[in-house]
Structure formats: structure tokens, C-alpha cells
Design a protein around this motif. Structure first.
Motif, PDB file in Angstrom:
ATOM      1  N   PHE A 249     131.394   1.929 -32.069  1.00 48.99           N
ATOM      2  CA  PHE A 249     131.979   0.896 -31.219  1.00 48.99           C
ATOM      3  C   PHE A 249     130.927   0.188 -30.371  1.00 48.99           C
ATOM      4  CE2 PHE A 249     133.994  -0.105 -27.027  1.00 48.99           C
ATOM      5  CZ  PHE A 249     134.743  -1.194 -27.456  1.00 48.99           C
ATOM      6  N   GLU A 250     129.963   0.926 -29.842  1.00 47.36           N
ATOM      7  CA  GLU A 250     128.932   0.313 -29.011  1.00 47.36           C
ATOM      8  C   GLU A 250     128.103  -0.696 -29.802  1.00 47.36           C
ATOM      9  OE1 GLU A 250     128.564   0.470 -25.796  1.00 47.36           O
ATOM     10  OE2 GLU A 250     130.268   1.839 -25.603  1.00 47.36           O
ATOM     11  N   ASP A 251     127.875  -0.420 -31.060  1.00 47.46           N
ATOM     12  CA  ASP A 251     127.137  -1.355 -31.910  1.00 47.46           C
ATOM     13  C   ASP A 251     127.944  -2.630 -32.124  1.00 47.46           C
ATOM     14  OD1 ASP A 251     125.078  -2.322 -33.447  1.00 47.46           O
ATOM     15  OD2 ASP A 251     125.572  -1.154 -35.232  1.00 47.46           O
ATOM     16  N   VAL A 252     129.251  -2.466 -32.333  1.00 45.15           N
ATOM     17  CA  VAL A 252     130.131  -3.636 -32.496  1.00 45.15           C
ATOM     18  C   VAL A 252     130.097  -4.504 -31.243  1.00 45.15           C
ATOM     19  CG1 VAL A 252     132.508  -4.399 -32.845  1.00 45.15           C
ATOM     20  CG2 VAL A 252     131.639  -2.433 -34.112  1.00 45.15           C
ATOM     21  N   VAL A 253     130.220  -3.867 -30.089  1.00 45.17           N
ATOM     22  CA  VAL A 253     130.216  -4.611 -28.823  1.00 45.17           C
ATOM     23  C   VAL A 253     128.904  -5.354 -28.647  1.00 45.17           C
ATOM     24  CG1 VAL A 253     130.250  -4.398 -26.307  1.00 45.17           C
ATOM     25  CG2 VAL A 253     131.893  -3.112 -27.687  1.00 45.17           C
ATOM     26  N   ALA A 254     127.804  -4.685 -28.887  1.00 52.15           N
ATOM     27  CA  ALA A 254     126.490  -5.298 -28.683  1.00 52.15           C
ATOM     28  C   ALA A 254     126.293  -6.528 -29.549  1.00 52.15           C
ATOM     29  CB  ALA A 254     125.397  -4.270 -28.968  1.00 52.15           C
ATOM     30  N   ARG A 255     126.764  -6.464 -30.789  1.00 53.55           N
ATOM     31  CA  ARG A 255     126.558  -7.584 -31.706  1.00 53.55           C
ATOM     32  C   ARG A 255     127.566  -8.707 -31.478  1.00 53.55           C
ATOM     33  NH1 ARG A 255     123.370  -6.172 -36.303  1.00 53.55           N
ATOM     34  NH2 ARG A 255     122.612  -4.026 -36.176  1.00 53.55           N
ATOM     35  N   ALA A 256     128.839  -8.347 -31.238  1.00 54.11           N
ATOM     36  CA  ALA A 256     129.857  -9.379 -31.061  1.00 54.11           C
ATOM     37  C   ALA A 256     129.732 -10.070 -29.711  1.00 54.11           C
ATOM     38  CB  ALA A 256     131.245  -8.772 -31.211  1.00 54.11           C
ATOM     39  N   ALA A 257     129.263  -9.346 -28.704  1.00 53.06           N
ATOM     40  CA  ALA A 257     129.203  -9.900 -27.355  1.00 53.06           C
ATOM     41  C   ALA A 257     128.291 -11.112 -27.276  1.00 53.06           C
ATOM     42  CB  ALA A 257     128.739  -8.833 -26.373  1.00 53.06           C
ATOM     43  N   ALA A 258     127.210 -11.118 -28.060  1.00 52.38           N
ATOM     44  CA  ALA A 258     126.292 -12.251 -28.025  1.00 52.38           C
ATOM     45  C   ALA A 258     126.979 -13.537 -28.472  1.00 52.38           C
ATOM     46  CB  ALA A 258     125.077 -11.962 -28.910  1.00 52.38           C
ATOM     47  N   ALA A 259     127.820 -13.420 -29.519  1.00 53.66           N
ATOM     48  CA  ALA A 259     128.546 -14.590 -30.004  1.00 53.66           C
ATOM     49  C   ALA A 259     129.606 -15.035 -28.989  1.00 53.66           C
ATOM     50  CB  ALA A 259     129.210 -14.277 -31.342  1.00 53.66           C
ATOM     51  N   VAL A 260     130.291 -14.081 -28.394  1.00 55.93           N
ATOM     52  CA  VAL A 260     131.300 -14.413 -27.394  1.00 55.93           C
ATOM     53  C   VAL A 260     130.652 -15.072 -26.174  1.00 55.93           C
ATOM     54  CG1 VAL A 260     133.034 -13.440 -25.821  1.00 55.93           C
ATOM     55  CG2 VAL A 260     132.870 -12.607 -28.180  1.00 55.93           C
TER      56      VAL A 260
END
Length: 208
Positions: free
Chosen positions: A191-202
Motif C-alpha cells: 500500500f505504501e508503494d501505491v500511495v507514493a506513486r499515485a500521490a505524485a499524479a494527484v
């Protein structure tokens, strides 16, 4: 009328049924809402019925109509209950500065999907919205008016609503691929990897 003449049938009453035959009483509305959530989660919008919801709540179907109206409004009430945790997302924007708003919003919204207590209900909502236009309209109104419009109102940037909707598209897309369609490796990655990668786009959608 003579004893030999047939009795006329008692006319059926319209509107709210009597309490004794309807199952009305304290907690009836809550029982109906809980039964609706379970029915929509199990069968989706098209497969669910007012009769089945009433049976699950132990009430007369007329009482479901009395409290909630037609099927799409019953669905709307059930969806709002299931979606309630995500509706706190606008408040997340007030917890820090604009430089990490994408990370905070991503962690919060995707975290709702990670919680087993809410995940199955959210899956059912999305599946129903994809398959049925009436369900899609309910989901669309909830996301745009109750979630993203308040987010946009707190951004203080040009094209705020469009930015908020693009951020929502990013988050809903990630949630669908991870939890509904279950595309690998996204479905299994930490989950932390998902957050780190998606957060940049958001973040880019919201403030870039």
C-alpha cells in the motif's frame, strides 16, 4: 344484504401499512438501510429488489417506499452510508500545506479501500455504477457534489473543479484496478508503494 349474498372483499389500503403488519417501530429505518446495503452488495443494483430488502429488514415493502422512495433512492441512501468514510476527505486538505496535499488525499481515499470493513461495499457500489445508469447517476452525484466539489472549494487555484475531478479519476482508477479488476502487480503491491506513486499524479492534478 342477505346472509346468502357474497361479502365484498375488503379494499386494499394504500400508503403506509399499519404498524402491526408492516414491522414498523423503533429501528425500522435503520434495519431497512442495513438490509439494503447487504442486498446491493450481494446482488448489485439490477439484482436487488425492494421486496428482498423488505424481507431482509422484516418489514412490509410499502414501508421501504415510505421511508426511502423508489429503488434508486434506496440505493442512494445505502451508497451514502457506505461512502460516508470517504466524504471526510475534504477535511484532510486542511491538515497541512499545499505541498503535500496529494499525498494526504491519496492516503486517505485509498486507505478507505484498504479497510476490509468498507472495501466490499465500495466494490459493490462501483460494480453497480458501471453496469446501470441509474446507479451511475447516484454515484456520480455523490462523488461530484459531496466529495470533489468541497475539495475544489478548498484548493484556491484556477480550474479547481476540473483539477479535483482529475484527482478523483486518478484515485478511483487506482482503486478499481487494485480492488475490483485486480490487475497485477498493482493488486498485490504494498500500500505504501501505491500511495507514493499515485500521490505524485494527484498532487500534479491539484496544484501543478
Amino acid at each position: 344484504m342477505s346472509p346468502s349474498e357474497p361479502q365484498s372483499p375488503t379494499p386494499r389500503r394504500r400508503g403506509r401499512p399499519p404498524r402491526a403488519e408492516a414491522g414498523d417501530g423503533p429501528g425500522a429505518r435503520e434495519r431497512i438501510a442495513a438490509a439494503a446495503r447487504a442486498e446491493f452488495a450481494e446482488r448489485g443494483y439490477d439484482g436487488a429488489s425492494i421486496r428482498a430488502i423488505a424481507k431482509g429488514a422484516g418489514v412490509d415493502p410499502a414501508l421501504v417506499h415510505h421511508y426511502f422512495g423508489p429503488k434508486e433512492r434506496v440505493f442512494a441512501a445505502a451508497v451514502e452510508l457506505d461512502f460516508a468514510p470517504a466524504l471526510a476527505a475534504p477535511g484532510v486538505l486542511l491538515e497541512g500545506g499545499p505541498q503535500d496535499v496529494g499525498e494526504r488525499l491519496t492516503r486517505f481515499v485509498l486507505g478507505v479501500w484498504e479497510d476490509p470493513a468498507t472495501r466490499e461495499q465500495l466494490r459493490a457500489i462501483v460494480r453497480s455504477a458501471v453496469a446501470n445508469e441509474a446507479a451511475a447517476a447516484v454515484f456520480r452525484e455523490l462523488v461530484t457534489e459531496r466529495l470533489m466539489l468541497p475539495v475544489a472549494g478548498r484548493l484556491g487555484v484556477p480550474d479547481a473543479r476540473l483539477r479535483a475531478e482529475l484527482a478523483a479519476a486518478q484515485l478511483v482508477g487506482v482503486a478499481m484496478l487494485r480492488h475490483v479488476i485486480k490487475v497485477e502487480p498493482l493488486a498485490s503491491v504494498d500500500f505504501e508503494d501505491v500511495v507514493a506513486r499515485a500521490a505524485a499524479a494527484v498532487q500534479a492534478h491539484l496544484t501543478g
